[in-house]
Design an enzyme around this catalytic site. Structure first.
Site: not given
Length: 269
Positions: A17, A64, A94, A159, A163
């Site tokens: 996935v 898929d 990700n 951001y 992270k």
């Protein structure tokens, strides 16, 4: 509403996935999986994910695809529903968004969407899939962190903060799962060629307009680290040096340095 593209034949290979797979690093992570024996469930909040699915099917992979916003609880539910009870052998978390400009100048809903995509939605998905992996006693989780998590992100504060959270979280989760048969790897790239900087409104910055790493190279490094079960990997010699330097540089100095690279209009100077 999610759009799902159904595969045309029964699954016969391990399932990976991959989120944020419509372009950039996510696309190449999915490609690595397809070329190395995995079938795919790919997701993104971009309708291009359906075109990407067709590309990967040409490699002989069962694919898929789901178009869904993983910043939302509903979006994560839609992706888990698309897994449809299949064992997930590899989860490559990700999906991520960025946002430039000073924090107080940002629209807060946009800033919140970055947090919900990079942290909240990612954690919820890992929690859902990770529990199934732990129960089964096997699985691989790859989390896309960033060397940005090592430094205060002036003009990119939200951001970098997300992270830093994900980098830290990955090490903690890895330790918790060390005897479970489930591995956790954190991929920490530097600036990588992608639509990221355009979407973050950072093309007029030095970091947005500067030289970036090839996402195919970064994906290969991350995929190989995941398959080996490594705890973390920083891609590229320059990024390795930069991440090492952040450990011995005062945070105030790092904040000033980052500001010079990420300040709006800095690319013109």
């Amino acid at each position: 509403m999610a759009t799902t593209v159904k595969s045309t034949k029964a699954n016969h290979r391990p399932l990976a996935v991959v989120t944020g797979a419509s372009s950039g690093l996510g696309y190449y992570l999915a490609k690595e999986c397809a070329e190395n024996g995995f079938d795919l469930l790919i997701a993104a909040d971009d309708p291009k994910i359906n075109d990407v699915a067709r590309d990967f099917r040409a490699l002989g992979t069962v694919v898929d695809a789901i178009e869904s916003d993983l910043a939302t609880t509903q979006g994560v539910h839609e992706l888990v529903f698309a897994i449809n009870g299949r064992p997930v052998n590899a989860l490559l978390a990700n999906a991520g968004n960025g946002l430039g400009h000073a924090f107080l100048d940002q629209d807060f809903e946009e800033a919140r969407h970055v947090i919900d995509t990079n942290v909240t939605g990612t954690l919820y998905l890992i929690h859902e899939v990770g529990n199934e992996m732990r129960e089964r006693g096997e699985g691989r989780i790859l989390i896309t962190g960033s060397i940005a998590g090592f430094m205060p992100g002036t003009y990119q504060a939200v951001y970098n903060g997300t992270k830093a959270f994900m980098d830290s979280f990955s090490f903690a989760l890895r330790e918790e799962l060390k005897d479970s048969g489930v591995t956790v790897t954190c991929l920490m790239p530097g600036a990588t060629e992608a639509e990221f900087f355009e979407r973050a409104d950072m093309l007029d910055t030095k970091i947005g307009g500067g030289k970036k790493d090839d996402p195919a190279d970064v994906a290969k490094i991350g995929f190989e680290a995941m398959m080996k079960g490594d705890g973390d990997v920083v891609s590229g010699l320059k990024n390795k040096i930069q991440s090492a330097l952040t450990a011995v540089t005062p945070s105030g100095v790092l904040a000033k340095q980052h500001g010079k690279m990420a300040k709006p209009g800095s690319a013109k100077k």
